[in-house]
Motif scaffolding. Structure first.
Motif, PDB file in Angstrom:
ATOM      1  N   PHE A  80       2.272   8.271  -3.240  1.00  0.00           N
ATOM      2  CA  PHE A  80       1.293   7.314  -2.647  1.00  0.00           C
ATOM      3  C   PHE A  80      -0.468   8.103  -2.347  1.00  0.00           C
ATOM      4  N   GLY A 104       0.981   0.337  -2.879  1.00  0.00           N
ATOM      5  CA  GLY A 104       1.210  -0.704  -2.249  1.00  0.00           C
ATOM      6  C   GLY A 104       1.164  -1.506  -0.319  1.00  0.00           C
ATOM      7  N   TYR A 142      12.304   5.542  -6.368  1.00  0.00           N
ATOM      8  CA  TYR A 142      11.192   5.695  -5.409  1.00  0.00           C
ATOM      9  C   TYR A 142      10.985   7.122  -5.032  1.00  0.00           C
ATOM     10  N   ASN A 169      11.753  -1.705  -7.378  1.00  0.00           N
ATOM     11  CA  ASN A 169      10.500   0.149  -7.191  1.00  0.00           C
ATOM     12  C   ASN A 169      10.550   0.645  -7.791  1.00  0.00           C
ATOM     13  N   TYR A 222      12.117  -5.607  -0.958  1.00  0.00           N
ATOM     14  CA  TYR A 222      11.949  -7.236  -1.291  1.00  0.00           C
ATOM     15  C   TYR A 222      12.765  -8.282  -1.272  1.00  0.00           C
ATOM     16  N   LYS A 276       7.456  -4.909   3.864  1.00  0.00           N
ATOM     17  CA  LYS A 276       7.292  -6.311   3.256  1.00  0.00           C
ATOM     18  C   LYS A 276       7.444  -7.328   3.388  1.00  0.00           C
ATOM     19  N   PHE A 289       4.208  -5.159  -7.330  1.00  0.00           N
ATOM     20  CA  PHE A 289       4.019  -4.066  -8.830  1.00  0.00           C
ATOM     21  C   PHE A 289       3.870  -4.385 -10.349  1.00  0.00           C
ATOM     22  N   ARG A 312       2.245   2.322 -12.656  1.00  0.00           N
ATOM     23  CA  ARG A 312       2.064   1.011 -11.489  1.00  0.00           C
ATOM     24  C   ARG A 312       0.798   0.678 -11.583  1.00  0.00           C
TER      25      ARG A 312
HETATM   26  N1  GLN Z   1       5.946   1.414  -0.960  1.00  0.00           N
HETATM   27  C1  GLN Z   1       4.311   1.465  -0.835  1.00  0.00           C
HETATM   28  C2  GLN Z   1       4.559   2.077  -2.758  1.00  0.00           C
HETATM   29  O1  GLN Z   1       5.453   1.724  -3.979  1.00  0.00           O
HETATM   30  C3  GLN Z   1       4.443   2.808  -0.022  1.00  0.00           C
HETATM   31  C4  GLN Z   1       5.230   3.569   0.240  1.00  0.00           C
HETATM   32  C5  GLN Z   1       4.424   5.531   0.818  1.00  0.00           C
HETATM   33  O2  GLN Z   1       3.067   5.244   0.913  1.00  0.00           O
HETATM   34  N2  GLN Z   1       5.143   6.557   1.424  1.00  0.00           N
HETATM   35  O3  GLN Z   1       3.054   1.605  -2.817  1.00  0.00           O
END
Ligand code: GLN
Length: 384
Positions: free
Chosen positions: A15, A33, A120, A169, A200, A230, A315, A360
């Motif tokens: 990210f 996100g 994640y 996610n 979420y 969120k 997403f 994504r």
């Molecule tokens: N949860 C967010 C994503 O999936 C960003 C989280 C992060 O940058 N660590 O994009």
């Protein structure tokens, strides 16, 4: 002689890399996100008041009482769960700290953790740092649903935990009551603890979110994590929480005290205010997001991408193979230069090759931003 380090093999989070690339190239960022709209005005005003009202020294370790009480009321209001705010609720510095502290507080060396792939990225990093071993259950295109046989096969004699995430996610899958029951059955049969990331929880589209802790026999073995980021569009505040039976919540707190010690004091009463006084705000956000989901998904489909319309989260996934690409990472690294848009490859969330061609896209952006991204994508040749 060199010895193994606990961070060995863990790449930097994708990210940060992709957001930096967006800044550097001036690309529209549909990667990381975070929403570009703010949270409710009353939430921001409550934070202002707390900041100027002297709430600026260390909060109590488990969190300020008004927030713990508001979190307990939130769980009661939405899910009928009764919690003792003094022993069954802890405030964390975002859900990311909740994940870290729960794994550090509970996992012993060599313990296996069953986890949905794509994962994640902080899950795999923290399972490894905590000394655990991940056991994937893969959600595969086109449906991205868990297979019960695969779940059962993932559990062995050293398995102690399931690390769950629903709404999920990056797939956008919202686990059904039956799927959650299958996880619960396995957890009860093998005496597993479930750590569940439900950030979420309110961002679902015509799909009901069921906390696994509400299934029969599950409360005592489930640690539920969520956050304000969120639900109230304040991802930068890093205010999250853990709820569950006292023995699991206190294990998390035992680790949390050595991580952040306590979480940001003035933001806590503000989040309490939002939970109590803006209970409908997250659902309104979800309705609004649903329209932006459709805008993005319809637009990507019109460009020839195979799109998975998500049931929750913000997403959407696409398969890029129809455009001749075999490697989502290569596609995403080329995209800012080629089209001025950033998206996230899902390879870093996999051990298997199931994510190689899956990319994504975030739709928690203003409609005009999504439209601009689609315009840019539509004005170039996206084929490899
Ligand atoms: N949860 C967010 C994503 O999936 C960003 C989280 C992060 O940058 N660590 O994009």
């Amino acid at each position: 002689m060199t010895s193994a380090h606990r961070l060995d093999g863990i790449p930097p989070t994708i990210f940060t890399t992709m957001s930096a690339l967006a800044v550097q190239t001036g690309a529209v960022n549909l990667g990381q996100g975070f929403p570009d709209g703010d949270g409710p005005a009353s939430l921001l005003a409550a934070a202002d008041q707390a900041l100027h009202g002297g709430a600026n020294q260390y909060a109590p370790g488990p969190g300020v009482p008004v927030l713990r009480q508001a979190i307990a009321r939130h769980q009661q209001r939405h899910y009928g769960v009764d919690l003792d705010p003094d022993t069954q609720v802890v405030v964390t510095t975002g859900c990311t700290e909740g994940i870290a502290a729960s794994l550090l507080g509970l996992v012993n060396d060599g313990d296996e953790v069953v986890v949905l792939e794509p994962y994640y990225d902080s899950y795999t990093a923290m399972i490894q740092i905590a000394g655990g071993v991940r056991r994937p259950v893969t959600l595969r295109a086109p449906d991205f649903r868990p297979d019960v046989d695969e779940l059962r096969a993932a559990v062995g004699p050293r398995t102690r935990f399931v690390l769950l995430n629903s709404p999920h996610n990056p797939t956008g899958t919202v686990l059904t009551r039956d799927e959650l029951q299958a996880v619960a059955d396995v957890a009860i049969e093998h005496d597993l603890v479930v750590i569940t990331d439900e950030v979420y929880e309110h961002l679902t589209f015509d799909h009901e979110h069921v906390p696994i802790s509400t299934l029969p026999g599950m409360f005592e073995r489930t640690l539920t994590l969520s956050s304000a980021g969120k639900s109230y569009s304040v991802t930068g505040w890093k205010v999250g929480w853990a709820t569950g039976p006292a023995h699991l919540v206190s294990a998390l707190l035992a680790a949390k005290q050595w991580l952040t010690f306590t979480s940001g004091a003035p933001l806590q009463p503000a989040v309490a205010h939002a939970l109590d006084h803006e209970p409908a705000w997250p659902r309104t956000l979800a309705r609004d997001l649903q329209a932006r989901r459709d805008l993005l998904c319809d637009g990507l489909a019109a460009l020839g991408l195979d799109v998975r319309r998500p049931e929750g989260t913000y997403f959407a996934l696409t398969d890029i193979s129809a455009l001749g690409w075999k490697d989502g990472m290569e596609f995403c690294l080329a995209l800012p230069e080629r089209a001025g848009v950033v998206a996230i490859p899902t390879q870093p969330f996999h051990d298997s090759d199931a994510g190689d061609q899956v990319v994504r896209w975030a739709f928690c952006k203003e409609a005009s931003v999504i439209e601009e991204a689609l315009r840019r994508l539509g004005s170039v040749d996206l084929r490899r």
